[in-house]
Design an enzyme around this catalytic site. Structure first.
Site, PDB file in Angstrom:
ATOM      1  N   LEU A   8      44.390  21.383  40.416  1.00 19.11           N
ATOM      2  CA  LEU A   8      43.264  21.932  41.174  1.00 19.11           C
ATOM      3  C   LEU A   8      42.271  22.582  40.215  1.00 19.11           C
ATOM      4  O   LEU A   8      42.569  23.592  39.580  1.00 19.11           O
ATOM      5  CB  LEU A   8      43.776  22.939  42.199  1.00 19.11           C
ATOM      6  CG  LEU A   8      44.875  22.432  43.151  1.00 19.11           C
ATOM      7  CD1 LEU A   8      45.257  23.515  44.153  1.00 19.11           C
ATOM      8  CD2 LEU A   8      44.433  21.156  43.869  1.00 19.11           C
ATOM      9  N   ARG A  15      34.008  35.060  38.975  1.00 17.37           N
ATOM     10  CA  ARG A  15      34.276  36.262  38.172  1.00 17.37           C
ATOM     11  C   ARG A  15      34.131  36.005  36.678  1.00 17.37           C
ATOM     12  O   ARG A  15      34.054  36.957  35.892  1.00 17.37           O
ATOM     13  CB  ARG A  15      35.675  36.787  38.487  1.00 17.37           C
ATOM     14  CG  ARG A  15      35.772  37.434  39.872  1.00 17.37           C
ATOM     15  CD  ARG A  15      37.207  37.642  40.300  1.00 17.37           C
ATOM     16  NE  ARG A  15      37.973  38.415  39.346  1.00 17.37           N
ATOM     17  CZ  ARG A  15      39.298  38.554  39.384  1.00 17.37           C
ATOM     18  NH1 ARG A  15      39.997  37.954  40.343  1.00 17.37           N
ATOM     19  NH2 ARG A  15      39.918  39.281  38.480  1.00 17.37           N
TER      20      ARG A  15
END
Length: 475
Positions: A8, A15
């Site tokens: 994934l 962030r």
């Protein structure tokens, strides 16, 4: 039975505060996503699907550069493909996108996060094995960190199977204190079972996303059992979501690699100040000085000294070499060569056995023969140099005419005096001598002396007369 890894890598990584994909960030000279793909390949996965999304083109380019296609990369057995998750609707949705691309999947399917650079191939192999015999429908990768706060806790049933995963915010005080085994966010499934039930994952949550952890309860409701595989080292399950975590895991990866090399007989004067990439090798009794970076496919032989303040990328160094304060890019260095300090070796440089390259020397796309010396302050580009050559200080091969590059050929046992310009294309025969401060524009026969200088003029007493004129304001 063939096994599949789904990695994934579609997340935006907000962030990180970056213009690049999170998984594109570099750890010890290698993109984060490639650490995970390589671990999956070494762990026995036969095909690997990277799910891309944010910065999809950038991640695709990384995968293409590193792995190409199965047809043109014989050394890399697994097939690595990318599939795009155009709408980022959660981890379960990403898995569905990958399964749609693959079609029917019958063997084990391992779902890994692309930001887990420390996960070991042995752990992935164990993960695959946990569901390979179909005795379990799924497995959850777990870890036991020193401080479990913030992680989902894994609650086990009496038979040792996974009962459920409880998120930190949902833990009671007792559960938070007693459940120390945490979810690392990776899962293994029996492929047929995963395909049959992945569509049951709903999006009834605050984010309206499809979450893969929901498969645990779905499979249990279907009468299936879920086991767990616990990382031997909890750091395998640590992900990267910020620059601080990138630095933290880079240091952990550095320490792990350097410790392994020390176990194999490599000396580090300070292992916290040497950064060795995961695909590099270093031979025994080699000494690594501080501020040394070995990047890409760099291979160092035995009994070498590398550093300090050196960066070698995709470079091979044979035994008994000394390379200090040097930058080398795609270079081949044979046995017994000394380089530096403060040398720059550019792509295509090949230093044959016993050659010496000294201080403030730059070499590009050139072969330097056995025992030949370029001691200091010189540029050698697009040159074929024989053995036993001595290049005087400040000498340059003038290889570029503003449009094309041209080659210089220097034979064996040639002596080139200091401050010599060799204007390519030009050839210097074996045993020739070139006088200092010459500009060589024509071929030099073997054994000949070549001089190119203007006549020196001396004017006696000139300095005193000039000083007198200056005092009188006449100059």
């Amino acid at each position: 039975m063939p096994s599949t890894a789904i990695v994934l890598a579609a997340g935006e990584g907000t962030r990180m505060k970056s213009n690049h994909a999170k998984v594109a960030h570099i750890i010890l000279g290698k993109e984060m996503i490639c650490w995970v793909v390589d671990a999956a390949a070494a762990g026995g996965c036969d095909q690997i699907v990277v799910v891309v999304g944010s910065h999809a083109d950038e991640v695709r380019a990384i995968i293409s550069d590193h792995y190409g296609t199965q047809a043109n990369n014989d050394s890399f057995t697994p097939q690595v493909i990318c599939v795009e998750q155009k709408e980022r609707l959660g981890t379960a949705h990403a898995v569905r996108v990958a399964l749609d691309e693959l079609g029917s999947v019958s063997g084990p399917v391992v779902v890994l996060n692309g930001d887990l650079p420390l996960i070991e191939s042995a752990t992935i192999a164990q993960f695959v094995e946990a569901v390979a015999d179909k005795s379990h429908a799924a497995a959850v990768l777990t870890m036991v960190p020193p401080d479990p706060f913030g992680y989902g806790r894994v609650e086990l049933a009496e038979d040792g199977s996974v009962l459920r995963i409880i998120e930190q915010k949902d833990c009671t005080a007792e559960q938070a204190a007693t459940l120390t085994e945490c979810n690392a966010g990776c899962y293994a499934f029996d492929g047929e079972t995963l395909t049959a039930h992945i569509g049951e994952v709903g999006c009834n949550n605050a984010q309206s996303e499809y979450y893969l952890p929901d498969m645990v309860q779905i499979l249990r409701n279907a009468g299936e059992t879920i086991t767990s595989v616990c990382c031997k080292d909890y750091r395998e399950g640590l992900g990267i979501n910020s620059r601080a975590q990138l630095a933290e895991l880079t240091a952990l990866a550095r320490d792990r690699i350097n410790l392994s090399l020390m176990d194999e007989g490599v000396t580090f004067l300070d292992p916290t100040q040497a950064w060795i990439g995961p695909d590099c090798t270093v031979g025994r009794d080699t000494i690594i000085w501080p501020q040394t970076h070995l990047i890409g496919s760099t291979h160092i032989g035995e009994d070498c000294q590398i550093g300090p303040n050196s960066r070698l990328t995709d470079t091979s160094v044979a035994d008994n070499c000394k390379v200090e304060e040097t930058v080398a890019l795609s270079v081949c260095i044979e046995e017994g060569v000394t380089v530096g300090p403060r040398a720059y070796l550019r792509p295509g440089t090949h230093l044959l056995a016993g050659a010496h390259v000294g201080t403030h020397v730059e070499i590009k796309n050139s072969t330097i023969g056995e025992g030949s010396k370029i001691p200091h302050l010189s540029y050698i580009g697009d040159t074929t140099m024989g053995s036993g050559v001595n290049i005087g200080a400040g000498s340059i091969t003038c290889n570029y005419d503003g449009v094309h590059k041209h080659r210089t050929t220097i034979g064996n046992d040639v002596f080139v005096g200091s401050d010599t310009m060799m204007v390519a294309p030009v050839s210097i025969g074996d045993g020739a001598l070139v006088g200092a401060s010459s500009c060589i524009t024509k071929d030099i026969p073997a054994g000949a002396l070549a001089l190119e200088r203007s006549n020196q003029r001396i004017v006696e007493g000139y300095a005193a007369k000039r000083l007198e004129r200056l005092k009188k304001g006449q100059e």
